[in-house]
Scaffold this motif. Sequence first.
Motif, short mmCIF file in Angstrom:
data_model
loop_
_atom_site.label_atom_id
_atom_site.label_comp_id
_atom_site.label_asym_id
_atom_site.label_seq_id
_atom_site.Cartn_x
_atom_site.Cartn_y
_atom_site.Cartn_z
N UNK A 1 -61.31 -65.78 27.38
CA UNK A 1 -61.58 -65.02 28.59
C UNK A 1 -61.71 -63.54 28.26
N UNK A 2 -62.69 -62.89 28.88
CA UNK A 2 -62.87 -61.45 28.70
C UNK A 2 -62.32 -60.74 29.92
N UNK A 3 -61.57 -59.67 29.70
CA UNK A 3 -61.00 -58.89 30.79
C UNK A 3 -61.78 -57.61 31.00
N UNK A 4 -62.04 -57.30 32.26
CA UNK A 4 -62.70 -56.05 32.61
C UNK A 4 -61.76 -55.28 33.54
N UNK A 5 -61.51 -54.02 33.21
CA UNK A 5 -60.64 -53.18 34.02
C UNK A 5 -61.48 -52.07 34.63
N UNK A 6 -61.38 -51.92 35.94
CA UNK A 6 -62.15 -50.91 36.65
C UNK A 6 -61.19 -49.89 37.27
N UNK A 7 -61.21 -48.67 36.74
CA UNK A 7 -60.41 -47.58 37.28
C UNK A 7 -61.24 -46.85 38.33
N UNK A 8 -60.71 -46.75 39.54
CA UNK A 8 -61.41 -46.06 40.62
C UNK A 8 -60.66 -44.78 40.96
N UNK A 9 -61.31 -43.64 40.76
CA UNK A 9 -60.69 -42.33 40.98
C UNK A 9 -61.51 -41.52 41.97
N UNK A 10 -60.93 -40.41 42.41
CA UNK A 10 -61.61 -39.58 43.41
C UNK A 10 -62.41 -38.44 42.78
N UNK A 11 -61.88 -37.85 41.71
CA UNK A 11 -62.51 -36.67 41.11
C UNK A 11 -62.50 -36.73 39.59
N UNK A 12 -63.44 -36.05 38.94
CA UNK A 12 -63.31 -35.84 37.50
C UNK A 12 -62.01 -35.09 37.22
N UNK A 13 -61.29 -35.50 36.26
CA UNK A 13 -59.99 -35.04 35.76
C UNK A 13 -58.85 -35.94 36.23
N UNK A 14 -59.08 -36.76 37.28
CA UNK A 14 -58.04 -37.72 37.69
C UNK A 14 -57.71 -38.67 36.55
N UNK A 15 -58.74 -39.04 35.79
CA UNK A 15 -58.54 -40.00 34.69
C UNK A 15 -57.59 -39.44 33.64
N UNK A 16 -57.65 -38.13 33.40
CA UNK A 16 -56.81 -37.50 32.37
C UNK A 16 -55.45 -37.08 32.93
N UNK A 17 -55.43 -36.62 34.16
CA UNK A 17 -54.18 -36.13 34.75
C UNK A 17 -53.22 -37.27 35.11
N UNK A 18 -53.76 -38.42 35.52
CA UNK A 18 -52.90 -39.47 36.07
C UNK A 18 -52.98 -40.81 35.34
N UNK A 19 -54.09 -41.11 34.68
CA UNK A 19 -54.27 -42.46 34.15
C UNK A 19 -54.49 -42.51 32.64
N UNK A 20 -54.26 -41.42 31.94
CA UNK A 20 -54.54 -41.37 30.51
C UNK A 20 -53.78 -42.43 29.71
N UNK A 21 -52.47 -42.60 29.89
CA UNK A 21 -51.77 -43.64 29.12
C UNK A 21 -52.32 -45.04 29.38
#
Length: 210
Positions: A1-21
Amino acid sequence: MKSVYLLIIAHPDDESMFFLPTLYNLLQIDYCEVHILCLSNGNYAKLGKLREAELLAAARIISEAGRARGKGDTTRSGLQVKIIENDGLLDGPNKWTSESVSCFVQEYISSLSRLCDIKLAKSTKLNDDVVITTTDITIITFDQGGVSGHCNHVDTFKGVMDYFNALKVKGGKVPSCERKVKELWMLKSIYNPVAKYIPVVDILLILWIW
């Protein structure tokens, strides 16, 4: 099985400020794809294009760091980013309707699901030992507190939650392209400012575990 993870954020930088780990660790998983759907380009200060470029640059850096630690899967890809520009989802103190957010989420997941089917049809056997036959999609986003309390974060949560709940209500009537959505993960907001910005107890616990 292949897993796909979709991160949904509001703004650029949310990915680094809150979801980096989270991103860093997901990128180390074999036979896994990680996508980011950013619902605005962060143009509140008229810097939308710059922030778009920063998000894409951050995605490249995170991808390289994550893949460098991964093992086994030589087909592992980096973060795949989609940035939405729409007048109904403007960065700032603007109300984002759940309908608007849910609509863009549904559209992206439908296209993502079809893309996964095409990839599987082209190559179901990755090597002599591993055969990929199905794909599950996990959505990741903010919780009801929006982590920082930003209204766009909260509205992102509401729209994603409405979409996910609608899938459960539809049951067997869910379109085949959306049946791959299996789970919704949410980043827990911390309301105690001391625990949030001076996490002494958490740091001591980590050191003790190590």
